[in-house]
Write a protein that holds these residues in place. Structure first.
Motif, PDB file in Angstrom:
ATOM      1  N   GLU A   1      38.702  52.597  44.342  1.00 33.47           N
ATOM      2  CA  GLU A   1      38.949  51.320  43.662  1.00 33.47           C
ATOM      3  C   GLU A   1      38.268  51.281  42.294  1.00 33.47           C
ATOM      4  OE1 GLU A   1      40.761  47.734  43.024  1.00 33.47           O
ATOM      5  OE2 GLU A   1      41.156  49.199  44.610  1.00 33.47           O
ATOM      6  N   ILE A   2      37.042  51.770  42.204  1.00 33.71           N
ATOM      7  CA  ILE A   2      36.341  51.783  40.914  1.00 33.71           C
ATOM      8  C   ILE A   2      37.071  52.683  39.921  1.00 33.71           C
ATOM      9  CG2 ILE A   2      34.234  52.583  39.743  1.00 33.71           C
ATOM     10  CD1 ILE A   2      32.661  51.454  42.155  1.00 33.71           C
TER      11      ILE A   2
ATOM     12  N   ASN B   1      40.948  50.312  32.168  1.00 38.20           N
ATOM     13  CA  ASN B   1      40.062  49.916  31.069  1.00 38.20           C
ATOM     14  C   ASN B   1      39.165  48.718  31.365  1.00 38.20           C
ATOM     15  OD1 ASN B   1      40.902  52.009  29.340  1.00 38.20           O
ATOM     16  ND2 ASN B   1      42.761  50.848  28.881  1.00 38.20           N
ATOM     17  N   TYR B   2      38.839  48.503  32.629  1.00 40.17           N
ATOM     18  CA  TYR B   2      37.825  47.510  32.956  1.00 40.17           C
ATOM     19  C   TYR B   2      36.475  48.066  32.521  1.00 40.17           C
ATOM     20  CZ  TYR B   2      40.952  44.721  35.912  1.00 40.17           C
ATOM     21  OH  TYR B   2      41.962  43.919  36.378  1.00 40.17           O
ATOM     22  N   SER B   3      35.575  47.192  32.104  1.00 39.71           N
ATOM     23  CA  SER B   3      34.235  47.637  31.701  1.00 39.71           C
ATOM     24  C   SER B   3      33.494  48.174  32.922  1.00 39.71           C
ATOM     25  CB  SER B   3      33.450  46.472  31.093  1.00 39.71           C
ATOM     26  OG  SER B   3      33.093  45.530  32.098  1.00 39.71           O
ATOM     27  N   CYS B   4      32.386  48.865  32.673  1.00 38.48           N
ATOM     28  CA  CYS B   4      31.574  49.406  33.774  1.00 38.48           C
ATOM     29  C   CYS B   4      31.114  48.306  34.719  1.00 38.48           C
ATOM     30  CB  CYS B   4      30.362  50.156  33.235  1.00 38.48           C
ATOM     31  SG  CYS B   4      30.781  51.648  32.328  1.00 38.48           S
TER      32      CYS B   4
ATOM     33  N   ALA C   1      34.340  46.797  36.555  1.00 33.69           N
ATOM     34  CA  ALA C   1      34.948  47.752  37.490  1.00 33.69           C
ATOM     35  C   ALA C   1      34.049  47.956  38.706  1.00 33.69           C
ATOM     36  CB  ALA C   1      35.207  49.089  36.793  1.00 33.69           C
ATOM     37  N   THR C   2      32.745  47.998  38.483  1.00 34.75           N
ATOM     38  CA  THR C   2      31.815  48.228  39.587  1.00 34.75           C
ATOM     39  C   THR C   2      31.765  47.023  40.517  1.00 34.75           C
ATOM     40  OG1 THR C   2      30.509  49.708  38.198  1.00 34.75           O
ATOM     41  CG2 THR C   2      29.449  48.860  40.183  1.00 34.75           C
ATOM     42  N   LEU C   3      31.527  45.838  39.985  1.00 31.13           N
ATOM     43  CA  LEU C   3      31.419  44.657  40.842  1.00 31.13           C
ATOM     44  C   LEU C   3      32.756  44.331  41.504  1.00 31.13           C
ATOM     45  CD1 LEU C   3      29.555  42.498  41.965  1.00 31.13           C
ATOM     46  CD2 LEU C   3      30.157  41.059  40.002  1.00 31.13           C
ATOM     47  N   LEU C   4      33.825  44.351  40.745  1.00 30.01           N
ATOM     48  CA  LEU C   4      35.139  44.044  41.309  1.00 30.01           C
ATOM     49  C   LEU C   4      35.560  45.107  42.322  1.00 30.01           C
ATOM     50  CD1 LEU C   4      37.494  42.077  41.325  1.00 30.01           C
ATOM     51  CD2 LEU C   4      38.473  43.334  39.383  1.00 30.01           C
TER      52      LEU C   4
ATOM     53  N   PHE D   1      31.335  36.670  36.188  1.00 32.84           N
ATOM     54  CA  PHE D   1      29.931  37.005  36.483  1.00 32.84           C
ATOM     55  C   PHE D   1      29.510  38.277  35.774  1.00 32.84           C
ATOM     56  CE2 PHE D   1      30.145  35.056  41.005  1.00 32.84           C
ATOM     57  CZ  PHE D   1      29.800  33.817  40.521  1.00 32.84           C
ATOM     58  N   SER D   2      30.391  39.245  35.761  1.00 29.85           N
ATOM     59  CA  SER D   2      30.025  40.581  35.292  1.00 29.85           C
ATOM     60  C   SER D   2      30.359  40.854  33.828  1.00 29.85           C
ATOM     61  CB  SER D   2      30.689  41.636  36.185  1.00 29.85           C
ATOM     62  OG  SER D   2      32.083  41.447  36.247  1.00 29.85           O
ATOM     63  N   ALA D   3      31.103  39.971  33.181  1.00 30.02           N
ATOM     64  CA  ALA D   3      31.559  40.207  31.801  1.00 30.02           C
ATOM     65  C   ALA D   3      30.412  40.439  30.825  1.00 30.02           C
ATOM     66  CB  ALA D   3      32.433  39.049  31.327  1.00 30.02           C
ATOM     67  N   GLY D   4      29.370  39.657  30.903  1.00 30.51           N
ATOM     68  CA  GLY D   4      28.270  39.727  29.938  1.00 30.51           C
ATOM     69  C   GLY D   4      27.405  40.980  30.034  1.00 30.51           C
ATOM     70  N   PHE D   5      27.617  41.767  31.082  1.00 30.69           N
ATOM     71  CA  PHE D   5      26.809  42.983  31.254  1.00 30.69           C
ATOM     72  C   PHE D   5      27.469  44.211  30.647  1.00 30.69           C
ATOM     73  CE2 PHE D   5      25.417  40.006  34.457  1.00 30.69           C
ATOM     74  CZ  PHE D   5      24.041  40.050  34.282  1.00 30.69           C
ATOM     75  N   ARG D   6      28.610  44.022  30.019  1.00 30.94           N
ATOM     76  CA  ARG D   6      29.328  45.128  29.378  1.00 30.94           C
ATOM     77  C   ARG D   6      28.477  45.740  28.267  1.00 30.94           C
ATOM     78  NH1 ARG D   6      35.370  44.983  28.256  1.00 30.94           N
ATOM     79  NH2 ARG D   6      35.696  47.147  27.701  1.00 30.94           N
ATOM     80  N   GLY D   7      28.452  47.058  28.249  1.00 34.21           N
ATOM     81  CA  GLY D   7      27.735  47.757  27.182  1.00 34.21           C
ATOM     82  C   GLY D   7      26.243  47.505  27.192  1.00 34.21           C
ATOM     83  N   GLY D   8      25.671  47.353  28.360  1.00 38.07           N
ATOM     84  CA  GLY D   8      24.216  47.166  28.444  1.00 38.07           C
ATOM     85  C   GLY D   8      23.783  45.773  28.074  1.00 38.07           C
ATOM     86  N   ILE D   9      24.420  44.766  28.569  1.00 37.46           N
ATOM     87  CA  ILE D   9      24.191  43.338  28.350  1.00 37.46           C
ATOM     88  C   ILE D   9      24.638  42.950  26.936  1.00 37.46           C
ATOM     89  CG2 ILE D   9      22.552  41.406  28.366  1.00 37.46           C
ATOM     90  CD1 ILE D   9      20.850  43.018  30.353  1.00 37.46           C
TER      91      ILE D   9
END
Length: 188
Positions: A47-48, A55-58, A61-64, A82-90
């Motif tokens: 799934e990941i 092209n989901y961010s890390c 893709a990980t949480l979803l 929830f996970s959007a803001g953590f893209r590219g190391g916060i």
């Protein structure tokens, strides 16, 4: 440890014995639990990878990927938020921020162990240590600088597999997760 591999073609079965070198010994009584864990980890992995290929961010893709695989009553839109803001190391801070996949893994631990804060904290430290040992750092920019973006999916898989392993080890309940509560009780 010797492992017997059986493959069947039509009515003919071929049995071979291979010497398997393993750093950890798995007792024979754990074979079904090991197979179940491997199956869960494989589903998380698939799934990941699928989400990363879209092209989901890390972090997303990980949480979803974890939530889709283990089951969740949370809407996917909320998981993505929830996970959007953590893209590219916060917030795409890269050189200063923690890897988004690691952050997503810590969020997943909290989602699946909502009433066990101390356990979640201990497992988060275990996840952190595992990730740092595997990658040499937890900083997004350092990983990207060393490997380019070619390592990002590997980071997601490292976290997805370890989270699945930790949650199964802790016998977390899957498929019935509720994030929000009213009056101290889980909403149903």
């Amino acid at each position: 440890m010797k492992k017997i591999l059986i493959s069947a073609i039509g009515m003919l079965a071929i049995v071979t014995v291979q010497e398997v070198k393993s750093q950890e010994h798995i007792p024979e009584t754990d074979i079904y639990q090991t197979e179940e864990r491997n199956d869960m980890m494989e589903k998380v992995r698939v799934e990941i990878i699928r989400l990363r290929e879209q092209n989901y961010s890390c972090s997303q893709a990980t949480l979803l990927g974890i939530c889709r695989t283990l089951g969740s009553n949370l809407p996917e839109q909320q998981i993505m938020a929830f996970s959007a803001g953590f893209r590219g190391g916060i917030g795409r801070s890269y050189n200063e921020g923690t890897c988004g996949a690691l952050s997503a893994g810590i969020m997943a631990l909290g989602i699946y162990l909502p009433d066990e804060n101390e356990k979640t904290i201990a497992l988060s430290k275990e996840l952190f240590d595992h990730f740092k040992q595997e990658n040499g750092t937890v900083i997004c920019g350092n990983i990207v600088q060393k490997y380019g973006f070619s390592r990002c999916t590997g980071c997601c898989l490292c976290i997805g597999n370890k989270v699945a392993e930790l949650l199964q080890r802790e016998k977390a309940q899957f498929g019935t997760v509720q994030m929000f509560r009213r009056n101290g009780r889980i909403n149903k």
